[in-house]
Motif scaffolding. Structure first.
Motif, PDB file in Angstrom:
ATOM      1  N   ALA A   9       0.809  -1.222   0.000  1.00  0.00           N
ATOM      2  CA  ALA A   9       0.000   0.000   0.000  1.00  0.00           C
ATOM      3  C   ALA A   9       0.840   1.269   0.000  1.00  0.00           C
ATOM      4  O   ALA A   9       0.284   2.376  -0.057  1.00  0.00           O
ATOM      5  CB  ALA A   9      -0.940   0.003   1.197  1.00  0.00           C
ATOM      6  N   ALA A  10       2.157   1.129   0.048  1.00  0.00           N
ATOM      7  CA  ALA A  10       3.038   2.288  -0.052  1.00  0.00           C
ATOM      8  C   ALA A  10       3.660   2.402  -1.445  1.00  0.00           C
ATOM      9  O   ALA A  10       4.494   3.277  -1.681  1.00  0.00           O
ATOM     10  CB  ALA A  10       4.146   2.191   0.992  1.00  0.00           C
ATOM     11  N   GLU A  11       3.253   1.524  -2.376  1.00  0.00           N
ATOM     12  CA  GLU A  11       3.871   1.463  -3.697  1.00  0.00           C
ATOM     13  C   GLU A  11       3.018   2.151  -4.764  1.00  0.00           C
ATOM     14  O   GLU A  11       1.855   2.483  -4.541  1.00  0.00           O
ATOM     15  CB  GLU A  11       4.104   0.000  -4.092  1.00  0.00           C
ATOM     16  N   GLY A  54       6.888   0.959 -11.039  1.00  0.00           N
ATOM     17  CA  GLY A  54       5.977   0.436 -10.018  1.00  0.00           C
ATOM     18  C   GLY A  54       5.615  -1.011 -10.275  1.00  0.00           C
ATOM     19  O   GLY A  54       6.403  -1.762 -10.862  1.00  0.00           O
ATOM     20  N   LEU A  55       4.401  -1.397  -9.859  1.00  0.00           N
ATOM     21  CA  LEU A  55       3.933  -2.772  -9.958  1.00  0.00           C
ATOM     22  C   LEU A  55       2.630  -2.812 -10.745  1.00  0.00           C
ATOM     23  O   LEU A  55       1.944  -1.804 -10.896  1.00  0.00           O
ATOM     24  CB  LEU A  55       3.695  -3.380  -8.570  1.00  0.00           C
ATOM     25  N   THR A  56       2.283  -4.003 -11.215  1.00  0.00           N
ATOM     26  CA  THR A  56       0.985  -4.208 -11.838  1.00  0.00           C
ATOM     27  C   THR A  56       0.521  -5.632 -11.583  1.00  0.00           C
ATOM     28  O   THR A  56       1.339  -6.528 -11.290  1.00  0.00           O
ATOM     29  CB  THR A  56       1.011  -3.927 -13.353  1.00  0.00           C
ATOM     30  N   LEU A  57      -0.780  -5.824 -11.700  1.00  0.00           N
ATOM     31  CA  LEU A  57      -1.376  -7.157 -11.614  1.00  0.00           C
ATOM     32  C   LEU A  57      -2.053  -7.424 -12.944  1.00  0.00           C
ATOM     33  O   LEU A  57      -2.980  -6.707 -13.333  1.00  0.00           O
ATOM     34  CB  LEU A  57      -2.402  -7.216 -10.474  1.00  0.00           C
ATOM     35  N   LEU A  58      -1.588  -8.471 -13.651  1.00  0.00           N
ATOM     36  CA  LEU A  58      -2.099  -8.780 -14.984  1.00  0.00           C
ATOM     37  C   LEU A  58      -2.230 -10.294 -15.150  1.00  0.00           C
ATOM     38  O   LEU A  58      -1.583 -11.068 -14.434  1.00  0.00           O
ATOM     39  CB  LEU A  58      -1.155  -8.250 -16.058  1.00  0.00           C
ATOM     40  N   PRO A  59      -3.057 -10.736 -16.102  1.00  0.00           N
ATOM     41  CA  PRO A  59      -3.085 -12.163 -16.417  1.00  0.00           C
ATOM     42  C   PRO A  59      -1.696 -12.659 -16.793  1.00  0.00           C
ATOM     43  O   PRO A  59      -0.948 -11.976 -17.506  1.00  0.00           O
ATOM     44  CB  PRO A  59      -4.050 -12.241 -17.611  1.00  0.00           C
ATOM     45  N   LEU A  60      -1.351 -13.837 -16.309  1.00  0.00           N
ATOM     46  CA  LEU A  60      -0.017 -14.384 -16.536  1.00  0.00           C
ATOM     47  C   LEU A  60       0.318 -14.479 -18.023  1.00  0.00           C
ATOM     48  O   LEU A  60       1.466 -14.267 -18.425  1.00  0.00           O
ATOM     49  CB  LEU A  60       0.077 -15.772 -15.890  1.00  0.00           C
ATOM     50  N   THR A  61      -0.690 -14.779 -18.852  1.00  0.00           N
ATOM     51  CA  THR A  61      -0.419 -14.914 -20.287  1.00  0.00           C
ATOM     52  C   THR A  61       0.087 -13.613 -20.903  1.00  0.00           C
ATOM     53  O   THR A  61       0.796 -13.640 -21.910  1.00  0.00           O
ATOM     54  CB  THR A  61      -1.693 -15.342 -21.041  1.00  0.00           C
ATOM     55  N   THR A  62      -0.271 -12.464 -20.317  1.00  0.00           N
ATOM     56  CA  THR A  62       0.128 -11.176 -20.900  1.00  0.00           C
ATOM     57  C   THR A  62       1.529 -10.748 -20.475  1.00  0.00           C
ATOM     58  O   THR A  62       2.075  -9.797 -21.043  1.00  0.00           O
ATOM     59  CB  THR A  62      -0.862 -10.065 -20.521  1.00  0.00           C
ATOM     60  N   VAL A  63       2.086 -11.426 -19.471  1.00  0.00           N
ATOM     61  CA  VAL A  63       3.431 -11.051 -19.011  1.00  0.00           C
ATOM     62  C   VAL A  63       4.415 -12.211 -19.125  1.00  0.00           C
ATOM     63  O   VAL A  63       5.590 -12.059 -18.772  1.00  0.00           O
ATOM     64  CB  VAL A  63       3.398 -10.540 -17.548  1.00  0.00           C
ATOM     65  N   VAL A  91      -6.121  -0.510   3.372  1.00  0.00           N
ATOM     66  CA  VAL A  91      -5.036  -0.646   4.340  1.00  0.00           C
ATOM     67  C   VAL A  91      -4.962   0.629   5.191  1.00  0.00           C
ATOM     68  O   VAL A  91      -4.869   1.734   4.649  1.00  0.00           O
ATOM     69  CB  VAL A  91      -3.690  -0.878   3.629  1.00  0.00           C
ATOM     70  N   PRO A  92      -5.035   0.507   6.520  1.00  0.00           N
ATOM     71  CA  PRO A  92      -4.941   1.694   7.375  1.00  0.00           C
ATOM     72  C   PRO A  92      -3.645   2.467   7.116  1.00  0.00           C
ATOM     73  O   PRO A  92      -2.560   1.870   7.052  1.00  0.00           O
ATOM     74  CB  PRO A  92      -4.967   1.113   8.793  1.00  0.00           C
ATOM     75  N   ASP A  93      -3.782   3.756   6.938  1.00  0.00           N
ATOM     76  CA  ASP A  93      -2.637   4.654   6.686  1.00  0.00           C
ATOM     77  C   ASP A  93      -1.918   4.352   5.372  1.00  0.00           C
ATOM     78  O   ASP A  93      -0.815   4.862   5.140  1.00  0.00           O
ATOM     79  CB  ASP A  93      -1.623   4.598   7.841  1.00  0.00           C
ATOM     80  N   GLY A  94      -2.511   3.506   4.537  1.00  0.00           N
ATOM     81  CA  GLY A  94      -1.885   3.214   3.250  1.00  0.00           C
ATOM     82  C   GLY A  94      -2.043   4.388   2.289  1.00  0.00           C
ATOM     83  O   GLY A  94      -3.065   5.074   2.285  1.00  0.00           O
ATOM     84  N   ARG A  95      -1.049   4.595   1.470  1.00  0.00           N
ATOM     85  CA  ARG A  95      -1.086   5.687   0.489  1.00  0.00           C
ATOM     86  C   ARG A  95      -0.601   5.162  -0.872  1.00  0.00           C
ATOM     87  O   ARG A  95       0.426   5.619  -1.392  1.00  0.00           O
ATOM     88  CB  ARG A  95      -0.222   6.855   0.955  1.00  0.00           C
ATOM     89  N   PRO A  96      -1.310   4.182  -1.435  1.00  0.00           N
ATOM     90  CA  PRO A  96      -0.865   3.668  -2.744  1.00  0.00           C
ATOM     91  C   PRO A  96      -1.095   4.726  -3.822  1.00  0.00           C
ATOM     92  O   PRO A  96      -2.057   5.497  -3.780  1.00  0.00           O
ATOM     93  CB  PRO A  96      -1.769   2.456  -2.968  1.00  0.00           C
ATOM     94  N   ARG A  97      -0.216   4.743  -4.793  1.00  0.00           N
ATOM     95  CA  ARG A  97      -0.392   5.623  -5.943  1.00  0.00           C
ATOM     96  C   ARG A  97      -0.903   4.768  -7.086  1.00  0.00           C
ATOM     97  O   ARG A  97      -0.187   3.896  -7.584  1.00  0.00           O
ATOM     98  CB  ARG A  97       0.932   6.287  -6.309  1.00  0.00           C
ATOM     99  N   LEU A  98      -2.143   5.014  -7.484  1.00  0.00           N
ATOM    100  CA  LEU A  98      -2.805   4.169  -8.466  1.00  0.00           C
ATOM    101  C   LEU A  98      -2.989   4.933  -9.778  1.00  0.00           C
ATOM    102  O   LEU A  98      -3.599   6.004  -9.801  1.00  0.00           O
ATOM    103  CB  LEU A  98      -4.174   3.711  -7.955  1.00  0.00           C
TER     104      LEU A  98
END
Length: 295
Positions: free
Chosen positions: A188-190, A237-246, A212-219
């Motif tokens: 949540a800090a990412e 940063g990070l991402t969440l994607l279908p495995l086939t695309t990465v 997340v309490p006190d979380g500051r994600p940058r979306l």
């Protein structure tokens, strides 16, 4: 009644504009106008209000629309019945999340071209809301939805597979080589680059990060898998994607999986309109999609 008039009526109802309807029907705009005026004269009612922003269905038009679609479906059934001994043919428009369009569906289309060369498949990248609207309007014949649950009274959505998800970052990211898994407060800090709102797994991750309490994600939200993936590969940063695309990026070492919370696979559902008839070409495409996405 001339079914051409009903076809023009339904396309105009869906597109909301005489110019767009004419383009889709490959007619002159004046011909579309004549068709609608003729239909209104025959029925003795006004079907559209002509507004500066387009054509808006009247109450009479809305009542006619469902009946017109039923008539056109019946005509298609008759045509299919007369041709059922011949080769399956026709145009099938499939709506799908961009991630599936890019990774899973090209192979399905290629296989269909080999097995059913007279079936013309068109892919349309769209989220759940737009896909459901397309099925309702008749613009789409089939749709794929990445949704855990669906509740649309006029649309059926049967499960046909599941898409594994991967949380990834660039090799140089500080979460890439951790000895222990990252927890939710750390995530949540990412900075995250996610697909646009309406993508079920991206929305679920965004909600979890924001809870997340006190979380500051940058979306940051994108409408493109490539855009999100490329930002992450650049170390932003990070991402969440279908495995086939990465998968290819992981093999090349341009991305690495982040050791963190487990994410459930995203269910894939094959959707179609509950009341509308499924033409033989669309049935063949539906079978091919179900085979390809099952496991």
């Amino acid at each position: 009644m001339d079914t051409r008039l009903l076809r023009t009526f339904t396309v105009l109802a869906r597109t909301g504009g005489f110019t767009a309807a004419a383009a889709e029907l490959h007619l002159a705009q004046s011909t579309v106008t004549v068709h609608i005026r003729t239909l209104e004269r025959d029925l003795g009612v006004r079907l559209f209000d002509r507004l500066p922003g387009g054509a808006l269905l009247t109450d009479s038009g809305r009542r006619l629309l469902e009946r017109a679609e039923e008539v056109l479906d019946a005509v298609e059934r008759l045509r299919a019945g007369s041709e059922e001994r011949g080769a399956v043919r026709g145009r099938v428009v499939v709506g799908s999340p961009e991630s599936l369009c890019a990774s899973r569906l090209p192979g399905v289309v290629a296989a269909l071209r080999a097995s059913h060369p007279e079936v013309d498949v068109h892919l349309y990248a769209a989220g759940t809301e737009e896909c459901v609207a397309g099925l309702r309007s008749g613009r789409l014949d089939l749709a794929l939805l990445l949704e855990e649950e669906t509740d649309f009274p006029d649309v059926t959505a049967e499960p046909v597979g599941r898409e594994p998800l991967a949380l990834v970052c660039a090799p140089g990211h500080h979460l890439a080589a951790r000895e222990r898994a990252a927890d939710w407060p750390e995530l949540a800090a990412e900075s995250f680059f996610l697909l646009e709102e309406g993508c079920s797994y991206s929305d679920a991750l965004a909600r979890r990060l924001l809870d997340v309490p006190d979380g500051r994600p940058r979306l940051t939200r994108f409408g493109s898998v490539d855009a999100a993936r490329n930002c992450v590969a650049a170390g932003l940063g990070l991402t969440l994607l279908p495995l086939t695309t990465v998968a290819e990026h992981l093999r090349q070492g341009r991305l690495v999986e982040v050791d963190g919370p487990a994410f459930p696979d995203a269910p894939v559902r094959l959707a179609r309109h509950r009341r509308r008839w499924t033409a033989p070409a669309a049935r063949e495409v539906a079978r091919a999609l179900a085979r390809a996405l099952d496991g």
